[in-house]
Design an enzyme around this catalytic site. Structure first.
Site: not given
Ligand code: HEM
Length: 691
Positions: A76, A79, A116, A152, A165, A362, A366, A373
């Site tokens: 990833r 995270h 997770r 989070n 981001f 968001r 994802y 991925r």
């Molecule tokens: C409140 C803001 C955010 C929270 C709470 C958050 C939370 C998370 C969490 C918990 C994961 C891990 C998921 C897992 O365990 O597989 C994750 C992955 C990810 N997040 Fe966020 N995120 C935030 C903001 C953002 C933003 C703004 C973006 C993009 C615009 C983003 C893009 C990603 C990406 C690309 C992943 C990897 C997903 C994957 O490969 O499965 N996140 N995020």
């Protein structure tokens, strides 16, 4: 080949090259290739002669190596390091008035989940305990499809708009020219970006607090962060924020403790979760909601669509509506924890999105990242990602297609199929029917302009210990920054948050004069302190889920060990015996007591409290062992309760450890258990110079 005499396994043989061969037989099935062809020799590749080159025609070798070459998928982008477990969610209070989502209305129904918990910055192989936000992602396999609550352990975020981001993550991750630091915010690019992004100040206060140093993943809160909408049967919308509250209460480590844990056990959090589930101490959280209307939101002194703001519990109280229990470790880590794909866009009818611009971005990111991925548009078919309710559509083919849809029709509308999937227009009522008007543009609302008030509120809501930890964390982090102008810019921002905090940090950094505070786009408001934002106030007076280490050596008092162990386990703690040798120690009555951990490899940072049960001779011998000296010195410095008597006191003296109310006699079981449930905060001023 000859029989291997040294092995009891009757199917083992040793070949003339000296290598061991284990053959199928008994309960061991035949080893085959992925095509089902039996492998006759899994130790040697096919060679042209006994010492000759390997042949290209060796399809067994090629298949095995090819598969191995592709064992790692891209991790990833954020995270990457995570720990996951299966469990269930049970609703205890219905939100029927607000939503049609069955998972939030059917009291007593249990819904399977996969959760997770992750760090953000480090790679998949990084340590568990850096100072970092923890991701808290829950996939609910509801009867109406998958609902992913991707949150989070901090209720706010660094940025207000998703377009920032990639910049944020590029700034926090290892610096691209040098490849370090891994999983750390203490470097120039991170603080450079932050110092130029005042909207991040509230989140910065959270990450500099002990929230980002959890004692256990079972002792963190989770937050959905954004406002979502609930939609009821009449199509009416109510805003909602989701919160997870751990049954074990909140608990964190101290910074110097976390640093040592990283060396003692890189997998500290993952192991803790694994072991807890294995012994039936299932991690559990309450799910709570904050519900509010647009009219209420209009009265808030901040914009709830701005993800850098939280809604204080004192303003909108939390209502507990259910609980989640994690009770099953994945059968295979890769198949589930690595391949699980969460997406905030996965919501069920009755739950809808707000216009939070971070959430809106968001919703795209994802699925897009998971396509690369996980390598295929069919990743929803991986068991951990597949809905557990029926699903059907006309999407077809693609890499790794696992299903075999039958028939001629893969389109809609059609007249050729009697059973192809069709629309359910009634479900549309379960979405909000908001009218959007206004001028389009790359714009940000004035209501997002206040970047300091909630940062100030968070800091002023903390206990004095927690404030001191934040000041020290800022000094530590900024002292790793090479560029003085970045350090100064940050202290300038801190002046907008709290003058005393800024002064402490400036002093810790040795700044000769206070930098100017930056201009503000909106006046800083004084908001009422919110004690709900503390950790210390939310620690539970319990030993459930906590761990106690008993240090013993030859000659230790058997009865004392037994008594402490019983008192601690009766109080809910896990007890581990630590001795200079793993084989154990010969106790005062001549019996042998095995150890769970060897002293040098099992330091006291791995425990919440320790007991030192030593004979005088045992203590004298250990007084010359730095591992034993560190054991008690660290326990003292990390504000842990200690039981010590006789030889135990001798070791404390040798380690130059003082005496206080947190150090009790081994015989005073009640006093030890009471002290073990808390940190000895009064001791802190004697052991740590805080900024
Ligand atoms: C409140 C803001 C955010 C929270 C709470 C958050 C939370 C998370 C969490 C918990 C994961 C891990 C998921 C897992 O365990 O597989 C994750 C992955 C990810 N997040 Fe966020 N995120 C935030 C903001 C953002 C933003 C703004 C973006 C993009 C615009 C983003 C893009 C990603 C990406 C690309 C992943 C990897 C997903 C994957 O490969 O499965 N996140 N995020």
């Amino acid at each position: 080949m000859k029989k291997d005499k040294s092995k009891t396994d009757k199917h083992s043989t040793q070949a003339s090259g000296g290598e061991l061969h284990q053959s199928a037989g008994g309960k061991h099935p035949a080893l085959t290739t992925n095509q089902g062809i039996a492998v006759t020799d899994n130790q040697n590749s096919l060679k042209a002669n006994i010492r000759g080159p390997t042949l290209l025609e060796d399809f067994i070798l090629r298949e095995k190596i090819t598969h191995f070459d592709h064992e790692r998928i891209p991790e990833r982008i954020v995270h990457a390091r995570g720990t996951g477990a299966h469990g269930h969610f049970e609703l205890t209070s219905s939100l029927e008035k607000y939503t049609t989502a069955r998972i939030l209305t059917e009291i007593g129904e249990t819904t399977p989940v996969f959760t997770r918990i992750s760090t953000v910055a480090g790679g998949a192989g990084s340590v568990d305990t850096p100072r970092d936000v923890r991701g808290f992602a829950v996939k609910f396999y509801t009867k109406e499809g998958n609902w992913d609550l991707v949150g989070n352990n901090v209720p706010v975020f660094f940025i207000q708009d998703a377009i920032k981001f990639p910049d944020l993550i590029h700034a926090v991750k290892m610096e691209p020219d040098r490849g370090f630091p891994q999983s750390a915010t203490a470097h120039d690019t991170f603080w450079d970006f932050i110092s130029l992004t005042p909207e991040s100040m509230h989140m910065v206060m959270w990450i500099m607090s002990d929230r980002t140093l959890p004692r256990s993943l079972r002792m963190i809160e989770g937050f959905g962060v954004h406002s979502f909408r609930l939609i009821n049967a009449a199509g009416e919308s109510t805003f909602v924020k989701f919160h997870w509250r751990p049954h074990l209460g909140l608990q964190s480590t101290l910074w110097d403790e976390a640093v040592k844990i990283a060396g003692a056990d890189q997998d500290f959090h993952r192991r803790d979760m694994f072991e807890a589930i294995a012994v039936g101490q299932f991690p559990a959280w309450d799910l709570a909601v904050q519900l509010f209307t647009q009219e209420q939101a209009n009265t808030f002194p901040f914009d709830h669509l701005d993800a850098t703001k939280l809604i204080p519990e004192e303003l909108v109280p939390l209502q507990v509506i259910g609980r989640m229990v994690l009770d099953r470790w994945p059968g295979n880590f890769f198949a589930e924890t690595e391949q699980v794909a969460y997406c905030p866009a996965n919501v069920v009818p009755g739950i809808d999105f707000s216009n939070d611009p971070l959430l809106q971005g968001r919703l795209f990111s994802y699925l897009d990242t998971q396509l690369s991925r996980l390598g295929s548009a069919n990743f929803h078919q991986i068991p951990v990602n597949a809905p557990q309710c029926p699903f059907a559509n006309h999407q077809r083919d693609g890499h790794m297609q696992m299903s075999q849809p039958q028939g001629r029709v893969a389109y809609e509308p059609n007249s050729l199929s009697k059973d192809s999937p069709r629309e359910t227009p009634a479900d549309d009522l379960h979405r909000s029917n908001i009218i959007e008007i206004g001028q389009k543009g790359r714009i940000r609302a004035d209501s997002f302009a206040d970047h300091y008030s909630q940062a100030r509120q968070f800091y002023l809501s903390q206990t004095l210990h927690e404030q001191a930890h934040m000041a020290s964390a800022l000094v530590f982090e900024l002292s790793k920054v090479e560029h003085p102008h970045i350090r100064e810019a940050m202290v300038g921002h801190l002046r907008r948050i709290d003058e005393d905090l800024a002064r402490r940090v400036a002093d810790g950094l040795g700044l000769e004069q206070m930098p100017e505070a930056p201009a503000v786009a909106a006046p800083v408001q004084d908001m009422a302190p919110s004690p709900a934002l503390q950790i210390i106030g939310k620690m539970k007076d319990t030993l459930d889920g906590r761990s106690i280490g008993i240090l013993i050596a030859d000659g230790s008092d058997r009865d004392a060990i037994k008594a402490i162990k019983k008192a601690a386990t009766d109080a809910g703690a896990t007890v581990k015996i630590v001795a200079p040798k793993l084989g154990g120690a010969r106790l005062d009555d001549g019996s042998m007591r095995k150890a769970d951990g060897q002293l040098a490899g099992t330091p006291s940072v791995l425990f919440d409290a320790v007991a030192i049960i030593l004979s005088e001779d045992g203590a004298k011998a250990l007084s010359a062992d730095v591992a034993a000296i560190d054991f008690v010195r660290d326990a003292f410095a990390h504000l842990k309760a200690m039981a010590a008597g006789g030889g135990g006191r001798t070791l404390l003296n040798a380690a130059n450890v003082g005496v206080d109310g947190g150090i009790v006699d081994v015989g005073a079981l009640g006093a030890f258990i009471a002290a073990a449930k808390i940190r000895q905060w009064d001791r802190e001023k004697y052991v740590r110079t805080l900024a």
